[in-house]
Design an enzyme around this catalytic site. Structure first.
Site, PDB file in Angstrom:
ATOM      1  CB  THR A 145      -0.915   0.017   1.230  1.00 22.45           C
ATOM      2  OG1 THR A 145      -0.102   0.076   2.420  1.00 22.45           O
ATOM      3  CG2 THR A 145      -1.778  -1.237   1.283  1.00 22.45           C
ATOM      4  CD  GLU A 182      -5.331  -2.645   1.319  1.00 23.34           C
ATOM      5  OE1 GLU A 182      -4.772  -2.111   2.288  1.00 23.34           O
ATOM      6  OE2 GLU A 182      -5.619  -2.024   0.261  1.00 23.34           O
ATOM      7  CD1 TRP A 240     -22.587  12.809   8.719  1.00 21.86           C
ATOM      8  CD2 TRP A 240     -20.402  13.208   8.870  1.00 21.86           C
ATOM      9  NE1 TRP A 240     -22.138  12.200   9.865  1.00 21.86           N
ATOM     10  CE2 TRP A 240     -20.786  12.421   9.990  1.00 21.86           C
ATOM     11  CE3 TRP A 240     -19.064  13.589   8.764  1.00 21.86           C
ATOM     12  CZ2 TRP A 240     -19.903  12.008  10.968  1.00 21.86           C
ATOM     13  CZ3 TRP A 240     -18.175  13.172   9.741  1.00 21.86           C
ATOM     14  CH2 TRP A 240     -18.584  12.395  10.824  1.00 21.86           C
ATOM     15  CE  LYS A 269     -20.368  15.147  13.822  1.00 21.63           C
ATOM     16  NZ  LYS A 269     -20.260  14.152  14.913  1.00 21.63           N
TER      17      LYS A 269
END
Length: 537
Positions: free
Chosen positions: A182, A327, A441, A436
Site C-alpha cells: 500500500t 487489498e 456531513w 463534519k
C-alpha cells in the site's frame, strides 16, 4: 456432501501465458522502452522470453517462495518478469518508485528480496538506495548490454542463451505470486501478497462484459502502472481474451499517449484521473481526435463529471469508473451499463454511470455497515462503512500475519458508501476525509467533482480545516491549467447553483495539489499544510 468428480488442476499464472501463446500466439505485444526503439513481439514471443527469464532466475539461485523486486515501468521486460518469477514459484515484489526513498527501502528490505530489476532511468535512485538494501545480492538493469551502466548486470545479457521453453512447475494455487505494498499514507506501507488463484480469478472476472469486456479484437493500453496492483490485472485479462497489448513505458504525456493510440489502434485504456486531465487538455489545444479509442476506465479517485462528458461529447469515448484497492487485487466494482439503466434513457444512464463508482461484480461481495454494526439497506441513500470480501480480497497483511479482514472475511475499506437496488456502489467519502461541520456531513468527493467542472480548473481538492465554531469547514484547493484565468470569485459563482449553500467552501486557494504515490490527491499533506487557514488551529 458428496465430492465432485472433476479434475482439480490448480489455477496458476503460467497457465495464462501458456494459453495466450497457444490460442493467440500471433497477437501483438508492443512496448515503449527507456531510450530504446519501440519493441514489437507477440504472445508467443512473450512466452519464449518469459521462459528465458525464468531459467535465468533459477541460475541466480531463486527458489520457490523467494522474493525478487522490480523497479520498473510499463514495458515488455517488466511484463516478462510478471510471468517468469511467479511461474517458477517465486514472488515478484513490484516496488513503487513514487514512494519516498525511505519507504522504497522499507518495502524491499521487508520483502527480503534477493534480486532487484530496475529501469535505466532509475539508475541514480538505485545507486542512492543500494547501501541500505540489506538482502539484495544481484542488481539487474532492464536494458541491453550496450546501454547498461555501472556494476549492474544487463537483463538482455542475463537471459541470452537461456532455453526458450520451460516446463512450468505445478504447485498449490494458493502460493504467493505478487507482493504489492500500500502507498503507506499512515505508518509503514503494508504488504499485500496476491496468490496465483486470486490473480487468475481476478483476470477472468476482469475480462467479463460487466467489467472491462475485452474481446480478441481489442487493443488494450494499461496506463495504470504495472507496479500498482498489477495494472488492474490488465496484463492477465488481455492475454486471456486475446487482446493486443500496448505498453507505454513511462511516457504518459498527451502527445506520447496519442501517438500510440493512433498508430497501434488502441481501443481500451485506463488510469488515474490526472493522466486524462492532461490528455484532454492536449486534445483541446491541438484539435486531435483519438480515432480508435472506444473506452477509458478511470480509477484511483472519483471521476469528475466534466471529464466524462468531455470524452463522450467531444471524442465519442465511453468513460467507466472503477473502484478498488491494493487489498482487492484491485477490481472491486466497475461502472458498466445494464438494461435496467438503459431503459431510463441515455441521459439517466450516463448520470448513473458517471456518479457511481461501479456495480457489483461476480466474486466480490459488498456490505455497507451503519454505526451500530447493522447492514444498511440497498436504497442508494443510506451511507455507512464499505466492507468487501471475496476470493481476491486480502485476509492478512504480509507482516507477521497481521489481520486485515475480520474473522468472517469482511474487509473494512475505509470508505463511506451507499448501495442501490441495482447493485451500484457510490463512494461518498473516505472515513478520514469526510468533513463534519456543525454536526452535519459534507462530502469532499462531491464538492471536488463539481469544482472540477469549472472552466480553467485542472485539479480540485477539498479538505476539512478546523474551525472555532463549526468544528470543521471545507477549504477548496485549486490547481489551474497553465495559462488559465480563473479566480476565487469565478469558482464560487460556478459552485453556487450546483451545491447546497452550507457546503460552500469557506475559502478557495490556488496552489499545486500534491498527489500520493498512486496518483491520488494527498489529503494528509493538504490538511497539514492548511490546517490553520480558517483560524481553527
Amino acid at each position: 456432501m458428496i465430492p465432485g468428480l472433476m479434475q482439480t488442476a490448480p489455477l496458476l499464472i503460467s497457465g495464462v501465458l501458456t494459453y495466450a501463446a497457444q490460442a493467440h500466439g500471433s497477437r501483438e505485444v508492443v512496448s515503449r522502452r527507456i531510450d530504446e526503439p519501440l519493441w514489437r513481439s507477440d504472445y508467443a514471443g512473450l512466452a519464449r522470453r518469459a521462459a528465458q527469464a525464468a531459467h535465468a532466475l533459477r541460475r541466480l539461485g531463486i527458489k520457490p517462495g523467494d522474493r525478487v523486486t522490480s523497479l520498473a515501468w510499463n514495458t515488455h521486460r517488466h511484463l516478462e518478469l510478471f510471468y517468469a518469477a511467479p511461474g517458477i514459484g517465486a514472488v515478484l515484489h513490484t516496488a513503487n518508485p513514487r514512494l519516498s526513498d525511505e519507504q522504497i527501502v522499507y518495502t524491499i528490505n521487508h520483502a527480503e528480496s534477493a534480486v532487484l530489476f530496475f529501469e535505466r532511468n532509475f539508475a541514480a535512485l538505485v545507486e542512492r538506495l543500494a547501501p541500505q538494501l540489506t538482502t539484495v545480492k544481484t542488481f539487474v538493469m532492464l536494458s541491453d548490454a550496450e546501454r547498461t551502466e555501472g556494476d549492474a548486470a544487463s537483463y538482455e545479457t542475463l537471459i541470452a542463451g537461456e532455453p526458450e521453453t520451460i516446463d512450468w512447475p505445478v504447485f498449490d494455487e494458493n502460493a504467493g505470486a505478487f507482493l504489492c505494498y500500500t502507498s503507506g499514507t499512515t505508518g509503514d506501507p503494508k504488504g499485500v501478497l496476491y496468490s496465483h488463484r486470486a490473480v487468475v480469478l481476478h483476470a477472468m472476472a476482469g475480462g467479463l462484459n460487466s467489467a472491462f469486456g475485452f474481446t480478441a479484437f481489442d487493443v488494450a493500453m494499461p496506463c495504470s502502472s504495472l507496479y500498482h496492483a498489477t495494472a488492474w490485472g490488465v496484463p492477465f485479462s488481455a492475454p486471456l481474451c486475446g487482446a493486443k497489448l500496448v505498453l507505454p513505458a513511462d511516457k504518459m504525456d498527451g502527445a506520447s499517449l496519442h501517438e500510440l493510440i493512433q498508430t497501434e489502434g488502441v481501443t481500451f485504456t485506463g488510469g488515474v484521473p490526472t493522466i486524462w486531465t492532461m490528455y484532454l487538455d492536449w486534445l483541446e489545444k491541438t484539435g486531435h481526435q483519438p480515432d480508435s479509442l472506444k473506452k477509458v476506465v478511470i480509477g484511483g479517485s472519483a471521476v469528475p463529471r466534466a471529464m466524462a462528458e468531455a470524452f463522450k461529447r467531444r471524442h465519442g469515448v465511453q468513460v467507466l469508473q472503477i473502484w478498488g484497492m491494493t487489498e482487492t487485487c484491485p477490481i472491486g466494482v466497475v461502472a458498466t451499463p445494464t438494461p435496467a439503466l438503459a431503459a431510463l434513457g441515455e441521459e439517466a444512464m450516463d448520470e448513473a454511470i458517471w456518479t457511481r463508482q461501479g456495480r457489483l461484480q461476480f466474486g466480490i461481495e459488498l456490505r455497507v455497515e451503519t454505526d451500530d454494526g447493522q447492514e444498511a439497506p440497498w436504497d442508494g441513500e443510506t451511507s455507512g462503512a464499505l466492507l468487501v470480501r471475496g476470493p481476491w480480497v486480502v485476509q492478512r497483511y504480509f507482516c507477521k500475519d497481521q489481520d486485515a479482514a475480520r474473522p468472517d472475511g469482511w474487509f473494512d475499506t475505509g470508505d463511506i458508501a451507499t448501495l442501490d437496488a441495482n447493485g451500484f456502489m457510490r463512494i461518498t467519502d473516505r472515513q478520514k476525509d469526510v468533513i463534519k461541520s456543525g454536526g452535519e456531513w459534507i462530502s469532499s468527493i462531491d464538492l471536488e467533482n463539481v469544482a472540477a467542472g469549472c472552466p480553467g480548473v485542472k485539479v480540485a481538492a477539498v479538505v476539512g480545516v478546523p474551525h472555532p465554531k463549526w468544528e470543521e469547514r471545507p477549504l477548496l484547493v485549486i490547481e489551474a491549467h497553465d495559462g488559465a484565468d480563473v479566480s476565487k470569485a469565478a469558482v464560487l459563482d460556478y459552485l453556487a447553483p450546483r451545491i447546497v449553500k452550507w457546503w460552500t467552501p469557506d475559502d478557495v486557494v490556488f496552489a499545486a495539489v500534491p498527489l500520493t504515490a498512486t496518483g491520488k490527491i494527498d489529503k494528509k499533506v493538504l490538511r497539514e499544510a492548511w490546517r490553520g487557514h480558517l483560524g481553527g488551529a
